[in-house]
Design an enzyme around this catalytic site. Structure first.
Site, PDB file in Angstrom:
ATOM      1  N   LYS A   1     -17.000  10.531 142.128  1.00 51.25           N
ATOM      2  CA  LYS A   1     -16.277   9.262 142.243  1.00 51.25           C
ATOM      3  C   LYS A   1     -16.900   8.169 141.389  1.00 51.25           C
ATOM      4  CE  LYS A   1     -15.559  10.573 147.058  1.00 51.25           C
ATOM      5  NZ  LYS A   1     -16.805  11.281 147.347  1.00 51.25           N
TER       6      LYS A   1
ATOM      7  N   TYR B   1     -23.729   8.163 145.898  1.00 56.44           N
ATOM      8  CA  TYR B   1     -24.526   8.962 146.843  1.00 56.44           C
ATOM      9  C   TYR B   1     -25.901   9.300 146.269  1.00 56.44           C
ATOM     10  CZ  TYR B   1     -19.921  10.035 148.979  1.00 56.44           C
ATOM     11  OH  TYR B   1     -18.672   9.975 149.545  1.00 56.44           O
TER      12      TYR B   1
ATOM     13  N   HIS C   1     -13.612   5.010 143.704  1.00 58.35           N
ATOM     14  CA  HIS C   1     -14.189   5.054 145.049  1.00 58.35           C
ATOM     15  C   HIS C   1     -13.588   4.009 146.000  1.00 58.35           C
ATOM     16  CE1 HIS C   1     -18.117   6.605 147.040  1.00 58.35           C
ATOM     17  NE2 HIS C   1     -17.174   6.420 147.938  1.00 58.35           N
TER      18      HIS C   1
ATOM     19  N   ASP D   1     -17.657  17.752 147.474  1.00 62.47           N
ATOM     20  CA  ASP D   1     -17.303  16.348 147.249  1.00 62.47           C
ATOM     21  C   ASP D   1     -18.574  15.493 147.230  1.00 62.47           C
ATOM     22  OD1 ASP D   1     -14.894  14.142 147.700  1.00 62.47           O
ATOM     23  OD2 ASP D   1     -16.785  13.515 148.596  1.00 62.47           O
TER      24      ASP D   1
END
Length: 271
Positions: A74, A49, A105, A44
């Site tokens: 996401k 990120y 998200h 994930d």
């Protein structure tokens, strides 16, 4: 053997995966490589990120058939106006032709773009760019609006969920609508306030497991999907070693009493 969850669109998802939030590209590449060797098949990540390249590098160097992997990323808030461009960018970084699960998200209700973004996700699923579509951090009103305006339910609602914030009402609503609840921060970000609970310590002793393993087993026995984050090989291995025992109903009921509604992340209504 790790348990597999059947999503309402018929696709299958491992119940335990590796999360890579707050990991650098290098840490992510290492963690994902370690996880795949240990037996994880679900990873994930997210555009925000900034480590999708790390996931992509690890997948490239692994010799695991694509159809055995389950990769989630996401859609970030700023990209809700153009999900297709965002996904294509993510696919490039991941070095993949499709992702198994694409999630919005955050609903970001003040921005009021999540319904249109959801319509785009539905189209991208039809195009084969994603296998399954879902959401993160959606509360009941956000989910109701998606259903009312598009008639397509997410397969997953990934929310902050751990023994101190069990979100039972939202979990139950999801279940009623055949939406699987997936827990982010399943260990309450390192177990603070959880691992030192007398009950968790007692269960760890009883089952000869670590407090983290007890909490992860609680997620699995509660029908939740969990994605604990770690970049340490020993911890990644430990988190996966939870398939040889189960908590009983009374123990699950005892853990339910630890819920104090303690959020570690933002409130979705306020973001």
């Amino acid at each position: 053997m790790q348990p597999i969850i059947k999503l309402h669109d018929g696709n299958l998802m491992p119940q335990l995966g590796l999360g890579v939030w707050q990991a650098s590209i290098e840490e992510t590449a290492f963690a994902v490589s370690q996880a795949l060797e240990i037996g994880y098949r679900s990873i994930d990540t997210a555009a925000i990120y900034q480590n999708e390249e790390g996931v992509g590098a690890a997948l490239q160097s692994a010799s695991i058939p694509r159809n055995e992997l389950f990769i989630t990323t996401k859609l970030w808030n700023d990209d809700q106006h153009d999900p297709q461009a965002a996904l294509e960018n993510s696919l490039k970084k991941l070095r993949l032709d499709y992702v198994d699960l694409y999630l919005i998200h955050w609903p970001k209700p003040a921005q009021d773009q999540y319904v249109d973004a959801w319509r785009s996700l539905i189209k991208m699923r039809q195009q084969g760019l994603v296998k399954s579509i879902g959401v993160c951090n959606f509360n009941i009103p956000h989910l109701q609006r998606l259903l009312e305006e598009t008639s397509v339910a997410p397969v997953i609602n990934q929310i902050e969920l751990h023994p101190l914030l069990q979100q039972r009402q939202l979990h139950a609503w999801n279940a009623t609508h055949h939406i699987i609840t997936e827990s982010w921060s399943p260990l309450a970000q390192g177990g603070e306030g959880v691992f030192d609970q007398a009950l968790i310590k007692k269960l760890a002793e009883k089952y000869n497991k670590s407090p983290a393993q007890i909490v992860l087993r609680w997620h699995l026995d509660s029908g939740l999907i969990a994605i604990p984050k770690s970049v340490t090989a020993a911890r990644i291995r430990e988190n996966f070693d939870v398939f040889d025992f189960k908590l009983d109903k009374d123990e699950l009921s005892e853990i339910a009493k630890l819920d104090i509604g303690k959020r570690l992340g933002p409130n979705p209504d306020l973001l």
